[in-house]
Scaffold this motif. Sequence first.
Motif, PDB file in Angstrom:
ATOM      1  N   SER A  15      15.983   4.264   4.712  1.00  0.00           N
ATOM      2  CA  SER A  15      15.075   5.122   3.738  1.00  0.00           C
ATOM      3  C   SER A  15      13.714   5.344   4.379  1.00  0.00           C
ATOM      4  CB  SER A  15      14.694   4.368   2.499  1.00  0.00           C
ATOM      5  OG  SER A  15      16.163   4.107   1.832  1.00  0.00           O
ATOM      6  N   TYR A  16      12.897   6.154   4.011  1.00  0.00           N
ATOM      7  CA  TYR A  16      11.524   6.468   4.658  1.00  0.00           C
ATOM      8  C   TYR A  16      10.442   6.291   3.456  1.00  0.00           C
ATOM      9  CZ  TYR A  16       8.302   9.178   7.226  1.00  0.00           C
ATOM     10  OH  TYR A  16       7.539   9.548   7.983  1.00  0.00           O
ATOM     11  N   PHE A  17       9.345   5.700   3.907  1.00  0.00           N
ATOM     12  CA  PHE A  17       8.158   5.781   2.885  1.00  0.00           C
ATOM     13  C   PHE A  17       7.107   6.168   3.334  1.00  0.00           C
ATOM     14  CE2 PHE A  17       7.460   2.249   6.034  1.00  0.00           C
ATOM     15  CZ  PHE A  17       6.185   2.076   6.091  1.00  0.00           C
ATOM     16  N   ILE A  18       5.997   6.424   2.380  1.00  0.00           N
ATOM     17  CA  ILE A  18       4.611   6.907   2.853  1.00  0.00           C
ATOM     18  C   ILE A  18       3.806   6.207   1.897  1.00  0.00           C
ATOM     19  CG2 ILE A  18       2.956   8.699   3.000  1.00  0.00           C
ATOM     20  CD1 ILE A  18       5.154  10.787   3.342  1.00  0.00           C
ATOM     21  N   ASN A  19       2.799   5.207   2.444  1.00  0.00           N
ATOM     22  CA  ASN A  19       1.852   4.541   1.880  1.00  0.00           C
ATOM     23  C   ASN A  19       0.491   5.254   1.770  1.00  0.00           C
ATOM     24  OD1 ASN A  19       0.218   2.688   0.337  1.00  0.00           O
ATOM     25  ND2 ASN A  19       1.086   1.147   1.457  1.00  0.00           N
ATOM     26  N   ASN A  20       0.333   6.289   1.079  1.00  0.00           N
ATOM     27  CA  ASN A  20      -0.979   7.166   1.061  1.00  0.00           C
ATOM     28  C   ASN A  20      -1.967   6.859   0.054  1.00  0.00           C
ATOM     29  OD1 ASN A  20      -2.557   9.152   1.974  1.00  0.00           O
ATOM     30  ND2 ASN A  20      -1.432  10.685   1.001  1.00  0.00           N
ATOM     31  N   GLN A  21      -2.039   5.524  -0.105  1.00  0.00           N
ATOM     32  CA  GLN A  21      -2.865   5.108  -1.236  1.00  0.00           C
ATOM     33  C   GLN A  21      -4.187   4.636  -0.555  1.00  0.00           C
ATOM     34  OE1 GLN A  21      -0.796   1.972  -4.093  1.00  0.00           O
ATOM     35  NE2 GLN A  21       0.088   1.698  -2.295  1.00  0.00           N
ATOM     36  N   THR A  22      -5.324   4.396  -1.192  1.00  0.00           N
ATOM     37  CA  THR A  22      -6.446   3.877  -0.683  1.00  0.00           C
ATOM     38  C   THR A  22      -6.460   3.052   0.566  1.00  0.00           C
ATOM     39  OG1 THR A  22      -7.583   4.328  -3.016  1.00  0.00           O
ATOM     40  CG2 THR A  22      -8.993   3.144  -1.423  1.00  0.00           C
ATOM     41  N   PRO A  23      -7.219   3.486   1.582  1.00  0.00           N
ATOM     42  CA  PRO A  23      -6.772   2.554   2.726  1.00  0.00           C
ATOM     43  C   PRO A  23      -7.188   1.087   2.457  1.00  0.00           C
ATOM     44  CG  PRO A  23      -8.269   4.422   3.508  1.00  0.00           C
ATOM     45  CD  PRO A  23      -8.244   4.473   1.809  1.00  0.00           C
ATOM     46  N   GLY A  24      -6.172   0.421   2.990  1.00  0.00           N
ATOM     47  CA  GLY A  24      -6.314  -1.102   2.644  1.00  0.00           C
ATOM     48  C   GLY A  24      -5.294  -1.540   1.788  1.00  0.00           C
ATOM     49  N   THR A  25      -4.849  -0.767   0.790  1.00  0.00           N
ATOM     50  CA  THR A  25      -4.031  -1.138  -0.250  1.00  0.00           C
ATOM     51  C   THR A  25      -2.699  -1.821   0.352  1.00  0.00           C
ATOM     52  OG1 THR A  25      -5.082   0.454  -1.717  1.00  0.00           O
ATOM     53  CG2 THR A  25      -3.141  -0.507  -2.599  1.00  0.00           C
ATOM     54  N   VAL A  26      -2.234  -2.676  -0.278  1.00  0.00           N
ATOM     55  CA  VAL A  26      -1.066  -3.223   0.026  1.00  0.00           C
ATOM     56  C   VAL A  26       0.061  -3.193  -0.788  1.00  0.00           C
ATOM     57  CG1 VAL A  26       0.125  -5.515   0.922  1.00  0.00           C
ATOM     58  CG2 VAL A  26      -2.139  -4.916   1.635  1.00  0.00           C
ATOM     59  N   ALA A  27       1.077  -2.411  -0.420  1.00  0.00           N
ATOM     60  CA  ALA A  27       2.248  -2.268  -1.370  1.00  0.00           C
ATOM     61  C   ALA A  27       3.270  -3.384  -1.062  1.00  0.00           C
ATOM     62  CB  ALA A  27       2.933  -1.252  -1.134  1.00  0.00           C
ATOM     63  N   SER A  28       3.973  -4.030  -1.974  1.00  0.00           N
ATOM     64  CA  SER A  28       4.891  -5.008  -1.785  1.00  0.00           C
ATOM     65  C   SER A  28       6.408  -4.776  -2.147  1.00  0.00           C
ATOM     66  CB  SER A  28       4.286  -6.492  -2.328  1.00  0.00           C
ATOM     67  OG  SER A  28       3.096  -6.886  -2.147  1.00  0.00           O
ATOM     68  N   PHE A  29       7.375  -4.995  -1.304  1.00  0.00           N
ATOM     69  CA  PHE A  29       8.695  -4.824  -1.509  1.00  0.00           C
ATOM     70  C   PHE A  29       9.338  -6.224  -1.552  1.00  0.00           C
ATOM     71  CE2 PHE A  29       6.635  -1.281   0.510  1.00  0.00           C
ATOM     72  CZ  PHE A  29       7.311  -0.219  -0.107  1.00  0.00           C
ATOM     73  N   TYR A  30      10.128  -6.484  -2.640  1.00  0.00           N
ATOM     74  CA  TYR A  30      10.840  -7.772  -2.920  1.00  0.00           C
ATOM     75  C   TYR A  30      12.298  -7.662  -3.065  1.00  0.00           C
ATOM     76  CZ  TYR A  30       6.094  -8.825  -4.492  1.00  0.00           C
ATOM     77  OH  TYR A  30       4.738  -9.012  -4.752  1.00  0.00           O
ATOM     78  N   ASN A  31      12.841  -8.527  -2.335  1.00  0.00           N
ATOM     79  CA  ASN A  31      14.428  -8.946  -2.589  1.00  0.00           C
ATOM     80  C   ASN A  31      14.955  -8.834  -4.066  1.00  0.00           C
ATOM     81  OD1 ASN A  31      14.944  -8.790   0.306  1.00  0.00           O
ATOM     82  ND2 ASN A  31      14.123 -10.852   0.138  1.00  0.00           N
ATOM     83  N   GLU A  32      16.022  -8.658  -4.228  1.00  0.00           N
ATOM     84  CA  GLU A  32      16.615  -8.818  -5.370  1.00  0.00           C
ATOM     85  C   GLU A  32      16.265 -10.223  -6.229  1.00  0.00           C
ATOM     86  OE1 GLU A  32      20.851  -7.807  -4.803  1.00  0.00           O
ATOM     87  OE2 GLU A  32      20.235  -5.709  -5.139  1.00  0.00           O
ATOM     88  N   ASP A  33      16.133 -11.274  -5.520  1.00  0.00           N
ATOM     89  CA  ASP A  33      15.957 -12.612  -6.091  1.00  0.00           C
ATOM     90  C   ASP A  33      14.257 -12.745  -6.169  1.00  0.00           C
ATOM     91  OD1 ASP A  33      14.717 -12.997  -3.609  1.00  0.00           O
ATOM     92  OD2 ASP A  33      16.260 -14.665  -3.142  1.00  0.00           O
TER      93      ASP A  33
END
Length: 162
Positions: free
Chosen positions: A118-136
Amino acid sequence: MRTLIGAALAAAGLTLVPMSAASAAEIGPSTQGAASSATVSDVLKAYPGSRQVAPDKVAADGFSVTVQTSGHLSSAAVERMGAAPRCDYGHLCLFVNGLTYDFYECETTRVLGWYGASYFINNQTPGTVASFYNEDYSLRWTSTAYEEGTFDATPIGSVKPC
């Protein structure tokens, strides 16, 4: 987790660039009309409390999902063409299984049926951290804005944009 919803969502296509810019090998099966409506219905079922706001778009608290109807563009094709899909400033956009997820509020969202490149773009305010979690719910990976690229959505279970 491959669910019935995941299978239906994977059947939708995602258009990121004009057809002339990509080879036929990079574009998957096309869906039209009734298939698009069925997929929108599945998105509505997957996210209780969401609502259809356009023929191809569902809005929920903190994010929207757009169903693309003219073909799925692979993440590898996006990288080779050097042209990223659009993602508004302040947003985290994910292009998964023919659907465009546009996250714009800082809320953890459970996702269903995500798998594959898949493809992503994190275009939030610079330095903002997006987190991705497993099913658990264990942390799988993070992205610090501004960042874009490919990721393996198997088995992403939830997303927190900030």
